[in-house]
Design a protein around this motif. Structure first.
Motif: not given
Length: 364
Positions: A286-297, A303-311, A340-343, A351-353
């Motif tokens: 929990k609390g770890v982005c796995v880049y699944c992009n379920h938060c899209q659109p 592109d939340v997943g890709l931003i997290n991956k590059y970071y 929206h992404c957090e929900s 994701q906001i923080s």
């Protein structure tokens, strides 16, 4: 077919390859026709750790006239005395096995020569002390081996070998069960395993994925360690989304299996979506982005997943990740903090923080 480039070498590798562990049961004729069909469908990457000797001559027939269009993973430690698979660290047995494999494949070179199935520190020491690694290195100097690789289920051993600066490719077991401490090969914690994937991408080591379906256990409610089945397409997408991964190598039994796997390329995003694992993954996920992009659109177009991956990759030392981030049309600074992404996030990532943190890191 889709392809990903090997960082050290530039070969274009199909994102779905073929594992040969079970196809020997189909017989040589069906195996050869299946391999030919795979090549016709654009598959060009084949792992040769088979349960028996049957596939080698079948491959040899299938690749006539196509040798320069395919890549083989040959395992230095897989032996086939008596026609069945065996594992060995005996250098003479390994030399005989490699010669036998080349003869039956009808080739005089190995695209990827792998130190085979090293999961224990003691076995790694033996592979070095018994001359197996030197043998592979010598073959590389001669041009017989093009790239050196390692197959392992242990992130700690994989890290040790990466420290040795000798491999261009790692064959590793990646699936939601193993990554979240479920199953016989679930070696290492979730964070430790993800750290390995990120390091591979940062240091330009490709990953070929074995056991993407956890030996088929993940495909059935009764055998899944989560008591809920995933589909083949979900498992393939899960593996392909991990940093460093170039290709997934499902084991197939015949052309029917091949045709079903090829359906992945026509599958919808919903059919590939594996975010359901967020509902049964353990608490340490929990609390770890796995880049699944379920938060899209994202309403703001990120592109939340890709931003997290590059970071995450930048933190792991990947300098190119910073360039990739800089080239994104929308960056963390464009986040409007709508929530929206957090929900929608099955892993409850804040994701906001996270976007604030990424903005501060990259400066934009």
């Amino acid at each position: 077919m889709e392809y990903r480039k090997l960082p050290k070498g530039g070969e274009e590798i199909s994102v779905i390859g073929i594992g040969s562990s079970s196809i020997g049961l189909a017989g040589e004729k069906e195996a050869a026709e299946t391999f030919s069909a795979a090549i016709e469908n654009g598959i060009n990457y084949f792992d040769m750790a088979s349960a028996d000797a049957e596939p080698f001559s079948a491959y040899g027939k299938a690749i006539k006239g196509y040798r320069d269009k395919v890549y083989f993973q040959i395992h230095f430690g897989a032996v086939y005395e008596g026609g069945k698979y065996g594992w060995s660290l005996d250098i003479e047995k390994i030399k005989r096995s490699v010669d036998w494999q080349l003869r039956n494949l009808g080739t005089d070179y190995i695209d990827f020569g792998f130190i085979h199935c090293i999961d224990e520190e003691a076995d790694l020491k033996k592979a070095v002390s018994k001359g197996i690694l030197d043998y592979i290195k010598d073959l590389k100097k001669q041009g017989v081996v093009r790239h050196i690789g390692l197959s392992s289920h242990s992130p700690a051993i994989a890290q040790r070998v990466i420290d040795m600066n000798i491999i261009d490719m790692l064959m590793f077991s990646i699936n939601p069960a193993y990554d979240y401490s479920r199953g016989d090969y679930a070696i290492g914690e979730a964070g430790e395993r993800m750290e390995l994937y990120r390091r591979c991408e940062a240091e330009k080591i490709g990953i070929s994925v074995m056991k993407a379906f956890a030996g088929g256990q993940l495909l059935n409610d009764k055998t899944s360690p989560f008591k809920k089945a995933l589909t083949e397409y979900q498992c393939i997408q899960y593996a392909l989304d991990k940093p460093g991964v170039l290709t997934v190598l499902p084991g197939i039994r015949d052309r029917n299996d091949l045709n079903r796997l090829m359906g992945y390329f026509n599958a919808s995003n919903e059919e590939r979506d594996y975010s359901v694992i967020g509902t049964f993954a353990p608490s340490n996920a929990k609390g770890v982005c796995v880049y699944c992009n379920h938060c899209q659109p994202c309403p703001a177009g990120l592109d939340v997943g890709l931003i997290n991956k590059y970071y995450d990759l930048a933190l792991a030392g990947d300098e190119l990740a910073k360039n990739h981030y800089a080239n994104l049309t929308k960056k963390a600074s464009d986040c409007v903090e709508c929530g929206h992404c957090e929900s929608r996030c099955p892993f409850r990532v804040e994701q906001i923080s996270r976007m604030r943190e990424i903005k501060e890191y990259f400066g934009v």
